[in-house]
Structures are given as structure tokens and as C-alpha cells.
Design an enzyme around this catalytic site. Structure first.
Site, short mmCIF file in Angstrom:
data_model
loop_
_atom_site.label_atom_id
_atom_site.label_comp_id
_atom_site.label_asym_id
_atom_site.label_seq_id
_atom_site.Cartn_x
_atom_site.Cartn_y
_atom_site.Cartn_z
NE ARG A 107 -4.04 0.69 2.05
CZ ARG A 107 -5.09 0.79 2.52
NH1 ARG A 107 -5.14 1.30 3.57
NH2 ARG A 107 -6.11 0.17 1.95
CG HIS A 134 -8.50 0.26 -2.76
ND1 HIS A 134 -7.64 -0.91 -2.53
CD2 HIS A 134 -9.19 0.59 -1.64
CE1 HIS A 134 -8.07 -1.08 -1.14
NE2 HIS A 134 -8.77 -0.34 -0.86
CD GLN A 137 -12.80 -2.05 -0.73
OE1 GLN A 137 -12.09 -2.12 0.50
NE2 GLN A 137 -14.22 -2.67 -0.27
CG ASP A 223 -13.58 6.29 -1.08
OD1 ASP A 223 -13.30 6.12 0.34
OD2 ASP A 223 -12.70 6.43 -1.70
CB CYS A 263 -14.03 0.91 0.27
SG CYS A 263 -13.35 2.95 0.12
NE ARG A 291 -10.11 -5.60 0.41
CZ ARG A 291 -9.34 -4.59 1.14
NH1 ARG A 291 -9.98 -3.39 1.29
NH2 ARG A 291 -7.89 -4.52 0.88
N1 NVA Z 1 -9.86 6.56 -1.42
C1 NVA Z 1 -9.67 6.43 -0.03
C2 NVA Z 1 -9.79 4.64 0.42
C3 NVA Z 1 -9.38 4.15 1.56
C4 NVA Z 1 -9.55 2.60 1.73
C5 NVA Z 1 -8.27 6.55 0.37
O1 NVA Z 1 -7.27 6.41 -0.79
O2 NVA Z 1 -7.73 7.12 1.26
N1 CP Z 2 -11.16 -0.30 2.50
C1 CP Z 2 -9.79 -0.28 2.89
O1 CP Z 2 -9.01 -0.45 2.41
O2 CP Z 2 -9.61 -0.14 4.19
P1 CP Z 2 -8.43 -0.03 5.02
O3 CP Z 2 -7.88 1.45 4.77
O4 CP Z 2 -8.85 -0.05 6.63
O5 CP Z 2 -7.53 -0.96 4.85
#
Ligand code: NVA
Ligand code: CP
Length: 308
Positions: A107, A134, A137, A223, A263, A291
Site C-alpha cells: 500500500r 484499489h 477492494q 468514498d 469501501c 475482502r
Molecule cells: N480513497 C480512500 C480509500 C481508503 C480505503 C483513500 O485512498 O484513502
Molecule cells: N477499505 C480499505 O482498504 O480499508 P483500510 O484502509 O482499513 O485497509
């Protein structure tokens, strides 16, 4: 003997529709075994490295628990507690880590970073969220839709909010799995077809008013207004996104059996009304649980290929 080519999962478009059909079936099989407390350990003695340069709850727990349940083990690294935060070149890190483990999930910020890691890696690399995508997800979201409503082919998904990593990944999924995305974002936060990496505009439609995007939709999803890494824009975004809150009125103009997904993490009263996310059309808890099951199918597929 030649080793099989390594497959990475860096964006949704890395797999074909046929491979997704397999993965959704496999996830259902793996989920059923899990629910019946039956052991399913095809990855005994395999190790997964989890690299987090941004915070996580769901991604960490689902990959970590998932790998142990599959019989393997996990190594957890963050920028703060490894040389990744002290400027070791990305391909040096990839060469070293991938000599010691069988699979890597990352990540991070720019997609270019995970692409560079994968190019130098001896083992499959999974995108656990970048600024641009992502895919894990959306894999879980589609599996959840299929569980509740059957095939997504020909259906309409309404995206209300930021033209972010989730929106881009929905657009890729629509192109591959043959459904339509109705996108409504505030101006200045539109999706960018080039960043989303899609071939044409055939699988999505843009709407100024989020109500119009939701009209007739089979699934309404949103989101956070501010994704990780964009916190400096928080105040400007709060103003710009004020009308992009999924509320009961938007759900009323969608199909009567429309689902709501997010998500997570969610901010009630910002991108979604509490009555919607905690209401009868919301499947966010199934979505989060899935997930685990979808990624177990993904890890098994990347390491062992299709199981007949
Ligand atoms: N769009 C959000 C998703 C978090 C799971 C982010 O990138 O922070
Ligand atoms: N939806 C998702 O990826 O959640 P986290 O940021 O908690 O991993």
C-alpha cells in the site's frame, strides 16, 4: 524446467473477465469452507510480506488473517520501521524482499512506485491501494454484488464523490466486466480517463448532479471526500463536496432493490448519511468481510494458478 511467468495484481485490468469469473467462484468456495470451519491450507510454508506506507485496518487484517488461514505466514513492514522510509532504492528493496518471501502486498502513494517494485520483484506483487487504484477492494465489492444480486453484466453502478483511486478502479472493472458506471463528482475532482487507464468512454457516463447519476442505478457507492495523502486539501474539499453526500433521496431514485456500498472507513454526515450506510440497502459489512475471502482466492491464484 522453465518457471511459470510471474503474475502481478497492480491494477484491475491485469486480469481478464474469464479470470475474474474463476476468482469469484473460488472466493465463494473458500468462503463456504471458512464458514463451515473447514481447513483450507494450500499455501503452507509460503510467506507474504505486507508493506504499508499508509494506514490500514481492513487491508491489513484481511491479508494477514487470510494468509494464516491459508497455512502461510506474514511479515509486516511499514515506512517507519524499515529502510523503506530511509530512501533505500525501491528496486533494491524489491530484489531483497522478493528473495525471502513468496508474495508481496504493497500500500503506497504513486502507482509508479508499485510498478517499479514489481519490475524488480521475483515474486507476485499485489496492489493494496495506491493513489490511482484499489483493485482488491473492487474485487471484493464485485464479489459482494454477485452474492446479493447475481451477475453485474449490463447493470449500472452510480459513483458519487471524488474521482479517486476507487472511482478509477470501478471504471476499469466496468470496461472488463461489461457494466456501466454513472459518475458524479464536484468540478475539479473529475475522473481522468488516462489516469484510470481505460480504453474508451463507452462504459461510463458523467453527471453534474449526483441525483441524476443515481437514477435507476443497481448499486450506489461512494468514498471519503479526502483520500490518504490529500489531507492538506481537507478544507477545500469539505466545501466542494458538500452536495455529494449519498442520502435517502438519492437511494429513492435508484432501483428499488439497489445496494449501497462504501469501501470504509466512512464519515457519516459527510459522503454518506447515517440512515443510508446503516440502512437496509447497505451491504458494507459483507463488503468488508469479503475482502478476506476474495483476497484468499487472489493469493491462491497468484501462487498456484487455477485449481481445477
Ligand atoms: N480513497 C480512500 C480509500 C481508503 C480505503 C483513500 O485512498 O484513502
Ligand atoms: N477499505 C480499505 O482498504 O480499508 P483500510 O484502509 O482499513 O485497509
Amino acid at each position: 524446467m522453465t518457471a511459470p511467468a510471474i503474475r502481478h495484481y497492480l491494477q484491475f485490468s491485469d486480469f481478464t473477465a474469464d479470470e475474474y469469473a474463476y476468482l469469484f467462484e473460488r472466493a465463494a468456495f473458500i468462503k463456504a469452507r471458512f464458514k463451515a470451519y473447514e481447513k483450507h491450507q494450500p499455501l503452507t510454508d509460503r510467506t507474504l510480506a505486507l508493506i504499508f506506507e499508509k494506514a490500514s485496518t481492513r487491508t491489513r487484517v484481511s491479508f494477514e488473517a487470510g494468509m494464516y488461514q491459508l497455512g502461510g505466514s506474514v511479515v509486516h513492514l511499514t515506512t517507519g520501521d524499515s529502510q523503506l522510509g530511509r530512501s533505500e532504492p525501491i528496486d533494491d528493496s524489491a530484489k531483497v524482499i522478493s528473495r525471502m518471501v513468496d508474495l508481496v502486498m504493497i500500500r503506497t502513494f504513486e502507482q509508479a512506485k508499485i510498478e517499479a517494485f514489481a519490475a524488480a520483484s521475483r515474486v507476485p506483487v499485489i496492489n493494496g491501494l495506491t493513489n490511482e487504484f484499489h483493485p482488491c477492494q473492487i474485487l471484493a465489492d464485485l464479489f459482494t454484488f454477485i452474492e446479493h444480486r447475481g451477475s453485474i453484466k449490463g447493470k449500472t453502478v452510480a459513483w458519487v464523490g471524488d474521482g479517486n483511486n476507487m472511482a478509477n478502479t470501478w471504471l476499469q472493472a466496468a470496461e472488463i466486466l461489461d457494466f456501466t458506471v454513472h459518475v458524479s463528482t464536484p468540478s475539479g475532482y473529475e475522473v481522468d480517463q488516462d489516469v484510470a487507464g481505460i480504453r474508451s468512454a463507452d462504459s461510463y457516463k458523467v453527471f453534474k448532479d449526483p441525483m441524476d447519476a443515481c437514477r435507476g442505478a443497481d448499486l450506489v457507492t461512494t468514498d471519503v471526500w479526502t483520500s490518504m495523502g490529500y489531507e492538506a486539501e481537507n478544507e477545500a474539499r469539505r466545501k466542494a463536496f458538500a452536495d455529494w453526500c449519498v442520502d435517502e433521496e438519492m437511494m429513492r431514485v435508484a432501483q428499488p432493490d439497489a445496494l449501497f456500498m462504501h469501501c470504509l472507513p466512512a464519515h457519516r454526515g459527510e459522503e454518506v448519511q447515517a440512515e443510508v450506510i446503516d440502512g437496509p440497502q447497505s451491504v458494507v459489512w459483507d463488503e468488508a468481510e469479503n475482502r478476506l475471502h476474495a483476497q484468499k482466492a487472489l493469493m491462491e491464484f497468484l501462487l498456484l494458478g487455477r485449481i481445477a
